[in-house]
Structure formats: structure tokens, C-alpha cells
Design an enzyme around this catalytic site. Sequence first.
Site, PDB file in Angstrom:
ATOM      1  N   SER A 147       0.829  -1.131   0.000  1.00  0.00           N
ATOM      2  CA  SER A 147       0.106   0.087  -0.045  1.00  0.00           C
ATOM      3  C   SER A 147       0.878   1.263  -0.065  1.00  0.00           C
ATOM      4  O   SER A 147       0.467   2.245  -0.481  1.00  0.00           O
ATOM      5  CB  SER A 147      -1.005  -0.095   1.174  1.00  0.00           C
ATOM      6  OG  SER A 147      -0.337  -0.166   2.451  1.00  0.00           O
TER       7      SER A 147
ATOM      8  N   TYR B 137       0.931 -15.914   6.938  1.00  0.00           N
ATOM      9  CA  TYR B 137       0.942 -15.748   8.328  1.00  0.00           C
ATOM     10  C   TYR B 137      -0.918 -15.291   8.651  1.00  0.00           C
ATOM     11  O   TYR B 137      -1.273 -15.325   9.864  1.00  0.00           O
ATOM     12  CB  TYR B 137       1.587 -14.587   9.040  1.00  0.00           C
ATOM     13  CG  TYR B 137       1.523 -13.188   8.367  1.00  0.00           C
ATOM     14  CD1 TYR B 137       0.370 -12.327   8.639  1.00  0.00           C
ATOM     15  CD2 TYR B 137       2.844 -12.853   7.735  1.00  0.00           C
ATOM     16  CE1 TYR B 137       0.503 -10.970   8.306  1.00  0.00           C
ATOM     17  CE2 TYR B 137       2.389 -11.343   7.057  1.00  0.00           C
ATOM     18  CZ  TYR B 137       1.600 -10.749   7.499  1.00  0.00           C
ATOM     19  OH  TYR B 137       1.422  -9.330   6.859  1.00  0.00           O
TER      20      TYR B 137
ATOM     21  N   ALA C 202       8.665  -5.428   2.175  1.00  0.00           N
ATOM     22  CA  ALA C 202       9.267  -4.728   3.288  1.00  0.00           C
ATOM     23  C   ALA C 202      10.198  -5.617   4.096  1.00  0.00           C
ATOM     24  O   ALA C 202       9.723  -6.934   4.041  1.00  0.00           O
ATOM     25  CB  ALA C 202       8.442  -4.003   3.992  1.00  0.00           C
TER      26      ALA C 202
ATOM     27  N   MET D 269       8.478 -11.726   5.405  1.00  0.00           N
ATOM     28  CA  MET D 269       7.343 -12.615   5.708  1.00  0.00           C
ATOM     29  C   MET D 269       6.564 -12.850   4.381  1.00  0.00           C
ATOM     30  O   MET D 269       5.530 -13.214   4.180  1.00  0.00           O
ATOM     31  CB  MET D 269       6.468 -12.011   6.477  1.00  0.00           C
ATOM     32  CG  MET D 269       7.212 -11.832   7.952  1.00  0.00           C
ATOM     33  SD  MET D 269       6.083 -11.086   9.185  1.00  0.00           S
ATOM     34  CE  MET D 269       7.343 -10.708  10.525  1.00  0.00           C
ATOM     35  N   SER D 270       7.049 -12.563   3.109  1.00  0.00           N
ATOM     36  CA  SER D 270       6.440 -12.822   1.906  1.00  0.00           C
ATOM     37  C   SER D 270       7.343 -13.224   0.776  1.00  0.00           C
ATOM     38  O   SER D 270       8.638 -13.733   0.993  1.00  0.00           O
ATOM     39  CB  SER D 270       5.877 -11.607   1.333  1.00  0.00           C
ATOM     40  OG  SER D 270       6.738 -10.387   1.067  1.00  0.00           O
TER      41      SER D 270
ATOM     42  N   ASN E  89      13.617  -1.716   8.427  1.00  0.00           N
ATOM     43  CA  ASN E  89      14.131  -1.430  10.043  1.00  0.00           C
ATOM     44  C   ASN E  89      15.290  -2.379  10.022  1.00  0.00           C
ATOM     45  O   ASN E  89      15.464  -3.163   8.880  1.00  0.00           O
ATOM     46  CB  ASN E  89      13.125  -1.983  11.004  1.00  0.00           C
ATOM     47  CG  ASN E  89      12.631  -3.523  10.507  1.00  0.00           C
ATOM     48  OD1 ASN E  89      11.569  -3.612   9.772  1.00  0.00           O
ATOM     49  ND2 ASN E  89      13.221  -4.410  11.074  1.00  0.00           N
TER      50      ASN E  89
END
Length: 274
Positions: free
Chosen positions: A32, A87, A115, A213-214, A237
Site C-alpha cells: 500500500s 501468516y 518490506a 514474511m512474503s 528497519n
Amino acid sequence: MIGDTTQVIDEAAAYLRAQRTVWPSVAVVLGSAQAAFVSALEERQEISYTDIPDWPVPSVPGHAGKLIVGKAHGRLVTVMSGRVHLYEGWTPQEVVFGVRVLGRLGLKNLILTNAAGGINPAYHRGLLVLLNDHINLQGANPLTGPNDDQLGPRFPDMSHAYSTALRELAKQTAAELGVEVSEGVYAGLLGPSFETPAEIRYLRAIGADLAGMSTVAEAIAARHMGIHVLGISTVTNMASGMQAELSHAEVLEVGRSASGALIRLLGTLIPRIA
Ligand code: HPA
């Protein structure tokens, strides 16, 4: 997902083919934070995920997700705005459904953005990293179960999961634009909890530069179908143990502030992809 996988994929592809006859050979999966990329596309056509048969709809309220086809500097491109993750409870096959449908519509090159937490100490927040490989630690693979030979082989080669040619093109384009990019290995984790500092030390020891996580399931499904993949991480981060604490708010904020450079890179790169 109910029923035979290919049949369900082909039903979605048939629905999309009825919406437009010509489908792009390039697609990009965006978060997004990169919505501005979509609004800059010319001759835009938007299709809500909720209208496509069996297309998994992200659970975040107000962000149902949509498929957009438009032109970036004259070059036709499909954008998947919004994706689903393991998840959230989706199966690996559901996670890759969109990629497979676009594959059936003739997709040749897929850009996966994400990310990620930076494990490589040379990275910094906001840096764009071109993936040169991944480590699948999600405990799942979208190719498990009976193989559909119409999609690809039972045991696909993953020696070149991320296209060297696309990466070199991205590197060259970034240099021309003055956008800093690095290269690295993406470790795909299940999530949704962030990693512990010990897990990050382990990931560094096994050769990972980024944690996320993707992406890995989508890259596997794409390679299975012979689609070339470019992966681009935004370091939102530094990974667990490398900064005081981690939060989703920071991931969103840094993702948003780094989106300008990513959007510029994509806008110039996409028309150059053969
Ligand atoms: N770990 C895993 N996934 C992430 C991170 C992280 O530190 N940052 C953004 N996505």
C-alpha cells in the site's frame, strides 16, 4: 481453495480475459505504501480482487486489494496492489494464486516488492535491496501436493530464482537515476511475530542479508511457470537485536518514506524490460 487447482486458476484467468483481451508481459506486486505508482499509470483499468473468482482478498479492512492494468511511460504493466500472506492463514497455494493466474495470461517477468528487516550491518533504513537469492524458512512450499504438469515441472530448478538480467537492468537504471541500491539474500519467514535476536544471528550465520514474511512462495510459483523474477526489498528497519525494538508502525512509516525512490526506479525500469 476448492476443486482442481488448474481449473480454478483458469476460471479466474477466463474472467480476466473477458475484462480485457491484451494482458501485459510484466507485472509488479506492490504494498500500500507504493499506491502513488498506480495513480501515475496512464489508461488505467482497475479490477477489484473481490470481483475475480476465487482470488484471495487481503483481510486488512479498507484494503481489499485490486489488480490494475495501465501504462508506465507507454509500457503496459499489471499491478497487484495488495497481497495475501501465509501468516494470515492462507495456504501456500492461495498465496500464489494471483501469480499463477497472471502466468496463465502470458506473464513473462514478475517484480516482487516487499518490506524487510536488514540483517546485513552495511544496510540502513530506507535502502532498496535487489534480491540475488532467497532462503525458504516458511515451512511451506506452494508446489507441494500433486504436480500440475500444465503449470510446470515436478522439481523445478531454483539455481536462478532471481533473474541476473533483470537485476543488472535494475542496477543500471538505479545508477542512472541516482537511486542507491544494494544486493542481498532474502530469508523468508512465516511470521507474524518478528524474529528474536538469536534468530537473526542464526539467519546472518546461514547467509541471509534480509528477513521478511512474503515473496518466496510467489518467486517459487513464478519460476515453476518459467516466469523471470526481480525481487526488491525496502529495508524498513534493522533486524531484531540490531535496533532497540521493532514495530509494524515503523515498517509502514519507513516503507512510505522510501516509496518515492522505489516508484521512480519502477517507472523507468518497467519500460526497459524486454
Ligand atoms: N522481519 C521480518 N519481516 C519484516 C521485518 C523484519 O524485521 N521488517 C519488515 N518486514
